[in-house]
Design a protein around this motif. Structure first.
Motif, mmCIF file in Angstrom:
data_model
loop_
_atom_site.group_PDB
_atom_site.id
_atom_site.type_symbol
_atom_site.label_atom_id
_atom_site.label_comp_id
_atom_site.label_asym_id
_atom_site.label_seq_id
_atom_site.Cartn_x
_atom_site.Cartn_y
_atom_site.Cartn_z
ATOM 1 N N LEU A 1 3.446 -59.407 1.953
ATOM 2 C CA LEU A 1 3.211 -60.813 1.610
ATOM 3 C C LEU A 1 2.352 -61.497 2.669
ATOM 4 N N VAL A 2 2.712 -61.262 3.947
ATOM 5 C CA VAL A 2 1.956 -61.898 5.031
ATOM 6 C C VAL A 2 0.502 -61.445 4.990
ATOM 7 N N LEU A 3 0.296 -60.134 4.848
ATOM 8 C CA LEU A 3 -1.073 -59.607 4.811
ATOM 9 C C LEU A 3 -1.839 -60.216 3.638
ATOM 10 N N GLY A 4 -1.141 -60.358 2.509
ATOM 11 C CA GLY A 4 -1.816 -60.868 1.315
ATOM 12 C C GLY A 4 -2.140 -62.344 1.401
ATOM 13 N N CYS A 5 -1.256 -63.125 2.038
ATOM 14 C CA CYS A 5 -1.406 -64.584 2.004
ATOM 15 C C CYS A 5 -2.146 -65.159 3.208
ATOM 16 N N LEU A 6 -2.302 -64.348 4.250
ATOM 17 C CA LEU A 6 -2.877 -64.865 5.491
ATOM 18 C C LEU A 6 -4.174 -65.652 5.285
ATOM 19 N N PRO A 7 -5.138 -65.129 4.508
ATOM 20 C CA PRO A 7 -6.422 -65.838 4.377
ATOM 21 C C PRO A 7 -6.268 -67.236 3.787
ATOM 22 N N LEU A 8 -5.172 -67.488 3.037
ATOM 23 C CA LEU A 8 -4.983 -68.807 2.437
ATOM 24 C C LEU A 8 -4.863 -69.885 3.511
ATOM 25 N N PHE A 9 -4.393 -69.475 4.684
ATOM 26 C CA PHE A 9 -4.179 -70.455 5.750
ATOM 27 C C PHE A 9 -5.417 -70.643 6.631
ATOM 28 N N TYR A 10 -6.449 -69.870 6.354
ATOM 29 C CA TYR A 10 -7.614 -69.926 7.233
ATOM 30 C C TYR A 10 -8.607 -70.992 6.807
ATOM 31 N N GLY A 11 -8.416 -71.546 5.619
ATOM 32 C CA GLY A 11 -9.319 -72.593 5.146
ATOM 33 C C GLY A 11 -10.767 -72.141 5.121
ATOM 34 N N GLY A 12 -10.985 -70.904 4.743
ATOM 35 C CA GLY A 12 -12.353 -70.406 4.588
ATOM 36 C C GLY A 12 -13.065 -70.118 5.894
ATOM 37 N N SER A 13 -12.323 -70.100 7.016
ATOM 38 C CA SER A 13 -12.966 -69.816 8.302
ATOM 39 C C SER A 13 -13.293 -68.327 8.420
ATOM 40 N N ASP A 14 -14.585 -68.040 8.582
ATOM 41 C CA ASP A 14 -14.990 -66.640 8.709
ATOM 42 C C ASP A 14 -14.567 -66.056 10.053
ATOM 43 N N PHE A 15 -14.498 -66.944 11.065
ATOM 44 C CA PHE A 15 -14.100 -66.465 12.387
ATOM 45 C C PHE A 15 -12.666 -65.928 12.336
ATOM 46 N N ALA A 16 -11.779 -66.685 11.693
ATOM 47 C CA ALA A 16 -10.391 -66.246 11.587
ATOM 48 C C ALA A 16 -10.294 -64.922 10.840
ATOM 49 N N LEU A 17 -11.088 -64.789 9.777
ATOM 50 C CA LEU A 17 -11.085 -63.529 9.016
ATOM 51 C C LEU A 17 -11.562 -62.374 9.885
ATOM 52 N N THR A 18 -12.665 -62.620 10.608
ATOM 53 C CA THR A 18 -13.214 -61.563 11.457
ATOM 54 C C THR A 18 -12.191 -61.107 12.495
ATOM 55 N N VAL A 19 -11.526 -62.092 13.109
ATOM 56 C CA VAL A 19 -10.513 -61.735 14.115
ATOM 57 C C VAL A 19 -9.377 -60.947 13.462
ATOM 58 N N SER A 20 -8.943 -61.386 12.269
ATOM 59 C CA SER A 20 -7.855 -60.681 11.587
ATOM 60 C C SER A 20 -8.237 -59.245 11.271
ATOM 61 N N ILE A 21 -9.467 -59.062 10.828
ATOM 62 C CA ILE A 21 -9.927 -57.701 10.515
ATOM 63 C C ILE A 21 -9.883 -56.831 11.764
ATOM 64 N N GLN A 22 -10.347 -57.428 12.875
ATOM 65 C CA GLN A 22 -10.350 -56.680 14.131
ATOM 66 C C GLN A 22 -8.923 -56.341 14.552
ATOM 67 N N ILE A 23 -8.030 -57.305 14.392
ATOM 68 C CA ILE A 23 -6.622 -57.044 14.732
ATOM 69 C C ILE A 23 -6.092 -55.884 13.885
ATOM 70 N N GLY A 24 -6.428 -55.904 12.594
ATOM 71 C CA GLY A 24 -5.966 -54.845 11.692
ATOM 72 C C GLY A 24 -6.397 -53.474 12.165
ATOM 73 N N MET A 25 -7.680 -53.350 12.503
ATOM 74 C CA MET A 25 -8.189 -52.062 12.996
ATOM 75 C C MET A 25 -7.440 -51.626 14.249
ATOM 76 N N MET A 26 -7.251 -52.597 15.150
ATOM 77 C CA MET A 26 -6.620 -52.279 16.423
ATOM 78 C C MET A 26 -5.137 -51.918 16.241
ATOM 79 N N ILE A 27 -4.504 -52.515 15.216
ATOM 80 C CA ILE A 27 -3.103 -52.158 14.949
ATOM 81 C C ILE A 27 -3.016 -50.675 14.586
ATOM 82 N N ILE A 28 -3.902 -50.234 13.700
ATOM 83 C CA ILE A 28 -3.872 -48.816 13.316
ATOM 84 C C ILE A 28 -4.167 -47.933 14.527
ATOM 85 N N PHE A 29 -5.191 -48.329 15.297
ATOM 86 C CA PHE A 29 -5.612 -47.516 16.433
ATOM 87 C C PHE A 29 -4.491 -47.420 17.475
#
Lengths: 252, 431
Positions: free
Chosen positions: B28-56
């Motif tokens: 749910l958190v992964l799915g809904c997170l972008p709703l709270f970003y208000g269309g900010s691309d910076f927040a999305l970019t950081v989240s994507i980077q966090i995701g990669m780093m979590i796996i790594f």
């Protein structure tokens, strides 16, 4: 009938020093066999040679008639020989429950499985619980092994050793450092777990040895000077001489 | 049927429910997170980077936390997964092969797995120093060859590609950042779940056993080398997957993904987060990525701060941030947090003073060293500071030393209160 363990001219040297100098020994299936001898006679080394921790310099070790000389420990274990250690050798950061579980997974066929879940595999857990019951550690099941008392750690050591159901059990000084009552409990446990199995043990406590063993081998300076029933060993002159010659060690 | 069996079944049933709820919450958190970003691309970019780093970092912890292997060369699997994914992406674009872009991480994972098996076959014989040295050597070797084999690695420019050129699935072509976010989120969920499940399998449990006592593991039927090899191959697999996500996200892979900085990142994340917990690397990855992306907006010497935090964590929090949080778990459960917070408040001020002092000294020093002649006034904490005078130096040294002395004075009483409340919480909570 083939013997459980058959040693032929087994030798081990570290550099120039010969520790085991040609041992010939047959341990029969189903017997409780004790190996005694003064300090430094090579009892632990002999255990290491049989169980695969050390590779012999010469000679051969047979388990149920099959050559196991020089095999790594895990191969020997898979062929049905399991051993304990003189210095407690457990998984300190894991719980008692997990320690025992580590000892049963291979022989139940789970091996290197990464497709079974341990927690939900009923078979593994029921067996673990049965072993915990047998060694009397149900109460301590969820305690990290590193926090157990010394006597409890020794019991766990035996638990891990027998958990997989190996038919040849080797115990290296199972009662070392125990109080009198703890020793009594340990002896009862060893008697129970070695039923219908072959037991080989190194032991210093002569009370334990003469109470448990069907046959005794006396190891002095890397050689076996006598193998016989407890009564006949007591009367054996060479044995008496060896013990009196080094240290007086009756009923220590 | 013993009481232990009942207890265990009871516990398992409860744990199963807890875990199931947790995974639903994660989805749910992964799915809904972008709703709270208000269309900010910076927040999305950081989240994507966090995701990669979590796996790594989770992959890294399969080695360090679960298997007891300290690796200095994880970039090999991350980078090679990235490079080969990039070449594969270009082959997809050239129509040489057919593969939906969303499944490209499978290619990276496969590369990581194969490399892990090959390199692990000789490096996992022993853990400890020998393993660490081999991993360092292989890491340097691969990093060096990236500048030698220019055709494959693209030299200093790296290899580029276009993720939008793959066959479309459900009308998604990954042209927008949001679509990439959901791709990464899906893979984070899958990879995290798989790594969690792995730690609960027979070989996953034996990885812990081999970490604790490799000798004894051999006497219960397990080859320590083979158990390590399986962990190692798994770590390679998920690192390669993370590298593949990197290739998709940035559409460029350079030799930087293979170098020592990339190898060090998961080590830092795992140690800050806590190697002893499954969730530790996740917390570490979030903390590290936020720190590096946000801090780097404000200061050039952000890496220095990461280094300082790393060292402080190792020295004072050997169990990491997760360990620090879990220390308070019984206290929170017993609702006694109110009693301990005032004491923390008292020591917070000197600790903030220490940090302000360190930051001030470093920033002023950095500015004074690099400023152009005649322009010695910088803005620090919203105040303009003249870096040519002695005043800022004296001021920051003052609050650093003052903070340190106060903190040292307060520390024993804080520890004492913690012990007291913790004991009460344990005693009161269980019975």
């Amino acid at each position: 009938m083939t013997s459980a363990i058959h040693l032929v001219d087994l030798q081990k040297s570290f550099g120039q020093t010969a520790i085991i100098r040609g041992i010939n020994l047959e341990i029969k299936k189903g017997e409780r066999h004790a190996i005694i001898g003064p300090n430094g006679a090579g009892k632990s080394t002999l255990f290491h040679l049989i169980s695969g921790k050390y590779e012999p310099t010469a000679g051969s070790v047979k388990l149920h008639g099959n050559e196991i000389t020089g095999l790594p420990p895990y191969e020997i274990y898979r062929k049905g020989l399991s051993r304990s250690f003189q210095v407690t050798n457990i998984f300190h950061r894991m719980t008692v429950y997990e320690n025992v579980r580590c000892g049963i997974m291979w022989n139940m066929g789970y091996k290197y499985s990464f497709w079974n879940r341990v927690d939900t595999t009923e078979e593994i857990n029921l067996k673990t619980e049965a072993v915990l019951e047998e060694i009397g550690m149900v109460e301590r099941a969820m305690t990290p092994a590193g926090l157990l008392t010394y006597a409890e750690q020794r019991a766990l050591e035996i638990g891990i050793t027998i958990a997989g159901g190996a038919d040849v059990i080797m115990l290296d000084e199972p009662t070392a450092g125990m109080s009198h009552s703890e020793t009594e409990q340990a002896v009862a446990l060893i008697r129970k777990i070695s039923e219908n199995k072959t037991l080989v043990m190194v032991e210093h406590d002569m009370g334990v040895v003469f109470g448990l063993a069907d046959r005794i081998s006396v190891l002095v300076y890397g050689e076996i000077i006598a193998t016989d029933t407890p009564d006949r060993i007591k009367e054996n002159e060479a044995v008496q001489e060896a013990y009196l010659g080094t240290e007086h060690d009756d009923d220590a | 049927m013993s009481t232990l069996t009942d207890m265990r079944r009871d516990m398992n049933a409860r744990m199963f429910k807890q875990q199931r709820n947790m995974w639903i919450a994660v989805a749910l958190v992964l799915g809904c997170l972008p709703l709270f970003y208000g269309g900010s691309d910076f927040a999305l970019t950081v989240s994507i980077q966090i995701g990669m780093m979590i796996i790594f970092s989770l992959a890294y912890n399969m080695l360090l936390g679960q298997g007891g292997m300290l690796s200095f060369g994880m970039a090999v699997y991350f980078g090679m997964g990235g490079f080969l994914s990039m070449h594969f992406m270009n082959m997809i674009e050239a129509d040489t092969v057919w593969l939906p872009m969303a499944l490209l991480p499978v290619v990276g994972a496969f590369i990581g797995l194969v490399l892990g098996l090959i390199i692990g076959s000789f490096s996992t014989r022993k853990a400890g120093t020998i393993f660490a040295m081999i991993s360092l050597g292989i890491g340097e070797l691969v990093a060096a060859s990236s500048l030698i084999f220019v055709k494959f690695f693209g030299g200093e420019e790296g290899v580029t590609g276009d993720r939008t050129m793959g066959p479309e699935m459900f009308g998604v072509d990954f042209a927008s950042e949001l679509e990439v976010y959901y791709l990464v989120a899906a893979w984070v969920f899958i990879a995290t779940l798989l790594m969690f499940l792995f730690s609960r399998t027979p070989v996953g449990r034996m990885a812990n056993a081999v970490r604790d006592n490799p000798e004894r593991a051999e006497f219960v039927g397990y080859s320590q080398r083979f158990v390590r090899l399986i962990s190692f191959a798994g770590a390679g697999l998920f690192s390669g997957l993370a590298g593949s996500l990197f290739a998709i996200t940035y559409e460029i892979v350079t030799e930087e993904t293979l170098n020592a900085v990339t190898s060090g990142a998961p080590l830092i994340m795992v140690m800050i987060g806590g190697a002893g917990y499954f969730i530790g690397p996740i917390i570490g990855a979030i903390f590290y990525t936020l720190l590096s992306t946000v801090l780097s907006n404000y200061t050039e010497i952000w890496l220095m701060y990461v280094g300082i935090i790393f060292v402080l964590t190792i020295m004072y929090l050997p169990a990491g941030l997760t360990g620090l949080l879990l220390m308070h778990n019984p206290i929170i459960k017993a609702k006694k947090l109110k009693r301990i917070l005032p004491v923390y408040g008292k020591i917070a001020l000197p600790v903030i003073g220490i940090f302000l002092g360190i930051v001030g000294l470093l920033e002023v020093g950095h500015y004074a060293h690099n400023a152009s002649a005649g322009d010695m006034t910088m803005s620090l904490f919203f105040v303009s500071v003249d870096t040519s005078s002695y005043l800022p130096w004296i001021f920051f040294t003052g609050i650093l030393v003052g903070g340190f002395m106060l903190a040292k004075k307060q520390a024993p009483s804080v520890a004492e209160t913690y012990e007291e409340v913790h004991k009460e919480a344990l005693g009161g909570g269980d019975k």
